[in-house]
Scaffold this active site. Sequence first.
Site, PDB file in Angstrom:
ATOM      1  N   CYS A 113       5.256  -6.265   1.547  1.00  0.00           N
ATOM      2  CA  CYS A 113       5.606  -4.847   1.650  1.00  0.00           C
ATOM      3  C   CYS A 113       4.871  -4.201   2.829  1.00  0.00           C
ATOM      4  O   CYS A 113       5.093  -4.573   3.968  1.00  0.00           O
ATOM      5  CB  CYS A 113       5.318  -4.175   0.304  1.00  0.00           C
ATOM      6  SG  CYS A 113       6.134  -2.585   0.133  1.00  0.00           S
ATOM      7  N   TYR A 114       3.953  -3.283   2.561  1.00  0.00           N
ATOM      8  CA  TYR A 114       3.180  -2.669   3.638  1.00  0.00           C
ATOM      9  C   TYR A 114       2.546  -3.748   4.517  1.00  0.00           C
ATOM     10  O   TYR A 114       2.493  -3.612   5.745  1.00  0.00           O
ATOM     11  CB  TYR A 114       2.088  -1.780   3.030  1.00  0.00           C
ATOM     12  CG  TYR A 114       1.262  -1.014   4.040  1.00  0.00           C
ATOM     13  CD1 TYR A 114       1.738   0.163   4.588  1.00  0.00           C
ATOM     14  CD2 TYR A 114       0.006  -1.474   4.436  1.00  0.00           C
ATOM     15  CE1 TYR A 114       0.982   0.863   5.519  1.00  0.00           C
ATOM     16  CE2 TYR A 114      -0.753  -0.790   5.356  1.00  0.00           C
ATOM     17  CZ  TYR A 114      -0.262   0.392   5.900  1.00  0.00           C
ATOM     18  OH  TYR A 114      -1.011   1.075   6.808  1.00  0.00           O
ATOM     19  N   LYS A 138      -9.069 -10.965 -18.235  1.00  0.00           N
ATOM     20  CA  LYS A 138      -9.262 -11.197 -19.661  1.00  0.00           C
ATOM     21  C   LYS A 138      -8.762 -12.569 -20.139  1.00  0.00           C
ATOM     22  O   LYS A 138      -9.457 -13.283 -20.862  1.00  0.00           O
ATOM     23  CB  LYS A 138      -8.516 -10.100 -20.433  1.00  0.00           C
ATOM     24  CG  LYS A 138      -8.749 -10.121 -21.911  1.00  0.00           C
ATOM     25  CD  LYS A 138      -9.982  -9.356 -22.219  1.00  0.00           C
ATOM     26  CE  LYS A 138     -10.202  -9.147 -23.681  1.00  0.00           C
ATOM     27  NZ  LYS A 138     -11.279  -8.164 -23.863  1.00  0.00           N
ATOM     28  N   HIS A 147       8.241  -7.596  -3.791  1.00  0.00           N
ATOM     29  CA  HIS A 147       6.977  -7.989  -4.417  1.00  0.00           C
ATOM     30  C   HIS A 147       7.104  -9.299  -5.205  1.00  0.00           C
ATOM     31  O   HIS A 147       7.540  -9.282  -6.346  1.00  0.00           O
ATOM     32  CB  HIS A 147       6.491  -6.867  -5.351  1.00  0.00           C
ATOM     33  CG  HIS A 147       6.021  -5.671  -4.598  1.00  0.00           C
ATOM     34  ND1 HIS A 147       4.743  -5.566  -4.099  1.00  0.00           N
ATOM     35  CD2 HIS A 147       6.658  -4.541  -4.230  1.00  0.00           C
ATOM     36  CE1 HIS A 147       4.615  -4.428  -3.455  1.00  0.00           C
ATOM     37  NE2 HIS A 147       5.767  -3.778  -3.514  1.00  0.00           N
ATOM     38  N   GLU A 157       4.826 -10.920  -6.549  1.00  0.00           N
ATOM     39  CA  GLU A 157       3.811 -10.976  -7.613  1.00  0.00           C
ATOM     40  C   GLU A 157       4.281 -10.307  -8.903  1.00  0.00           C
ATOM     41  O   GLU A 157       3.658 -10.475  -9.950  1.00  0.00           O
ATOM     42  CB  GLU A 157       2.499 -10.340  -7.125  1.00  0.00           C
ATOM     43  CG  GLU A 157       2.517  -8.820  -6.934  1.00  0.00           C
ATOM     44  CD  GLU A 157       3.112  -8.372  -5.591  1.00  0.00           C
ATOM     45  OE1 GLU A 157       3.859  -9.137  -4.974  1.00  0.00           O
ATOM     46  OE2 GLU A 157       2.838  -7.223  -5.182  1.00  0.00           O
ATOM     47  N   GLY A 186       0.840  -1.197   0.000  1.00  0.00           N
ATOM     48  CA  GLY A 186       0.000   0.000   0.000  1.00  0.00           C
ATOM     49  C   GLY A 186       0.863   1.230   0.000  1.00  0.00           C
ATOM     50  O   GLY A 186       2.062   1.149   0.299  1.00  0.00           O
ATOM     51  N   SER A 189     -20.954  -6.489 -28.161  1.00  0.00           N
ATOM     52  CA  SER A 189     -20.117  -5.459 -28.784  1.00  0.00           C
ATOM     53  C   SER A 189     -19.329  -6.069 -29.937  1.00  0.00           C
ATOM     54  O   SER A 189     -18.755  -5.351 -30.750  1.00  0.00           O
ATOM     55  CB  SER A 189     -19.136  -4.921 -27.754  1.00  0.00           C
ATOM     56  OG  SER A 189     -18.229  -5.947 -27.411  1.00  0.00           O
ATOM     57  N   GLY A 190     -19.274  -7.401 -29.967  1.00  0.00           N
ATOM     58  CA  GLY A 190     -18.432  -8.050 -30.961  1.00  0.00           C
ATOM     59  C   GLY A 190     -17.134  -8.509 -30.347  1.00  0.00           C
ATOM     60  O   GLY A 190     -16.364  -9.226 -30.971  1.00  0.00           O
ATOM     61  N   GLY A 191     -16.891  -8.107 -29.116  1.00  0.00           N
ATOM     62  CA  GLY A 191     -15.670  -8.527 -28.439  1.00  0.00           C
ATOM     63  C   GLY A 191     -15.891  -9.838 -27.703  1.00  0.00           C
ATOM     64  O   GLY A 191     -17.015 -10.319 -27.570  1.00  0.00           O
ATOM     65  N   VAL A 192     -14.781 -10.371 -27.201  1.00  0.00           N
ATOM     66  CA  VAL A 192     -14.844 -11.689 -26.576  1.00  0.00           C
ATOM     67  C   VAL A 192     -15.611 -11.649 -25.248  1.00  0.00           C
ATOM     68  O   VAL A 192     -16.296 -12.606 -24.886  1.00  0.00           O
ATOM     69  CB  VAL A 192     -13.423 -12.289 -26.421  1.00  0.00           C
ATOM     70  CG1 VAL A 192     -12.556 -11.420 -25.527  1.00  0.00           C
ATOM     71  CG2 VAL A 192     -13.464 -13.699 -25.890  1.00  0.00           C
ATOM     72  N   ASP A 193     -15.547 -10.515 -24.538  1.00  0.00           N
ATOM     73  CA  ASP A 193     -16.176 -10.472 -23.211  1.00  0.00           C
ATOM     74  C   ASP A 193     -17.696 -10.570 -23.294  1.00  0.00           C
ATOM     75  O   ASP A 193     -18.307 -11.428 -22.656  1.00  0.00           O
ATOM     76  CB  ASP A 193     -15.801  -9.179 -22.473  1.00  0.00           C
ATOM     77  CG  ASP A 193     -14.309  -8.966 -22.408  1.00  0.00           C
ATOM     78  OD1 ASP A 193     -13.588  -9.961 -22.555  1.00  0.00           O
ATOM     79  OD2 ASP A 193     -13.876  -7.819 -22.234  1.00  0.00           O
ATOM     80  N   SER A 194     -18.291  -9.674 -24.069  1.00  0.00           N
ATOM     81  CA  SER A 194     -19.759  -9.707 -24.110  1.00  0.00           C
ATOM     82  C   SER A 194     -20.247 -11.002 -24.757  1.00  0.00           C
ATOM     83  O   SER A 194     -21.273 -11.556 -24.367  1.00  0.00           O
ATOM     84  CB  SER A 194     -20.323  -8.478 -24.830  1.00  0.00           C
ATOM     85  OG  SER A 194     -19.773  -8.352 -26.113  1.00  0.00           O
TER      86      SER A 194
END
Length: 506
Positions: free
Chosen positions: A78-79, A362, A165, A167, A51, A219-224
């Site tokens: 860290c924090y 994603k 870190h 990660e 943080g 929308s034509g994208g993979v998500d929707s």
Amino acid sequence: MILVLDFGGQYAQLIARRVREARVYSELVPFDAPVEEIIAREPEGIVLSGGPNSVYGKEAPRVDGRLFDLGMPTLGICYGMQLMALELGGKVGATQIREYGRSDLRVKEHGMLFMGTPEEQRAWTSHGDAVFAAPEGFAVTAETSSVPIIAFEEQSKGFFGVQFHPEVRHTEYGMEILKNFLFEACGCTPDWTPVNIITDTVEKIREQVGDAKAICGLSGGVDSATAAMLVHRAIGDNLTCVFVDHGLLRHNEAEQVTEAFGKNSEMPLVHVEAQERFLDKLARVTDPEAKRKIIGEEFIRTFEEEASLIEDAKFLVQGTLYSDVIESGTRDAARIKSHHNVGGLPEIMDLDLVEPLRNLFKDEVRVVAAELGMSERMVWRQPFPGPGLAIRVIGDVTAERLEILRKADFVLQDEIRNAGLYRELWQSFAVLPAIHSVGVMGDARTYAYPIVIRAVTSDDAMTADWARLPYELLERISNRIINEVSGVNRVVLDITSKPPGTIEWE
Ligand code: XMP
């Protein structure tokens, strides 16, 4: 499952991602989530994130001390490590030299966290404070030349802390260290994959929607598309997909979407031509946040109108991702932009939201999409923002300026695909700034727009680097744009990473 307590660190969501990559499910919760709530979630371990604060600062977020009495393996980063030290009787102070970036650490005692890693290793640090004295019973396991306590652990209690870190990819053995925490300390089993969510999510959608009807903005994208497929599995023909052409799409995009989802698909698709409506509302609006809000609002109003034509439609399905949720500003992370499908929503809406991908990143959605049988071309489409070209036409959004951008963007995509780079890049697109510059073409002076080339690599859009495109490719793109797109006399390349830039220009 591992819960990550979010202290507002820029890498907090990266911790959850890495844990998931190790095939253990993980979610972020605010740092002050009540202990009762944490227990109720039944995590196998807890991570305290980094943080921006100093533990001694007035506004410094603290943890509920009872957290350390739960007998739950806990890793402070860290924090988070400093808080753990402070809470358990250690000492924290300001270091002489603030460490940012690479540092070389030396493992003094491998303990549990450093098992299977070498004595000397590179780690990514970013801190001004450090632990000066470890709490009683803790073994100091690693040091750097400037920080004598860069990692500690109290194995019998399951407490671990690292000042660096793990990660972040620049930490050489970060993943090994995280895995040691997950598998050795917490006893997790690596059996989670994004595919696991399918059955559960379908069940939850059924419960939420019941016998009502839902509409989904495609929308034509993979998500929707993935969201729609999941909801279709749950409620079948009670789902109607709506594709709104807001006039802010790329070259031929509307045709491609109606082709992919139209005739041959099992899901009914309504195609709404709303170009004029959106452009009218956007006329003379130049402020990026205002554009986003207007588009978000118009989207919802258009959907509501379509939904009102469908008897008993009560739900709106959206492909909102975890990164959208976080970037739109959770309480502990600053708001950067209002993503149109989250923060850009109007306050009063007639439809309830169904967001089956809200907890996924994603790349995880892509795994789910492939599992659901989506075509490879769709699965690997680069992300395209909901507000579309409106946030790539800087300043005034007019039909004429949109057309210039569309043509330039088409050339860019074409060349990127021909060079075989499309899939390697997170996104590649053109931006039209609101300035002119002087040029000379065919012995005559020109005064026209520049086009900006933006191409980035990224894992999840939270951070991104500018792509090192080959010079020959850049040359072809530049020549073609200037020759093929009237109104453009210059091409420039955006070489900004995120942070400090964002991927989109607005
Ligand atoms: P930035 O520009 O914030 O973008 O670095 C991060 C990622 O999000 C996409 N983006 C959006 N996607 N609605 C969306 O669905 C939005 O309003 C929106 N704004 C940005 C952007 O293309 C990038 O992939």
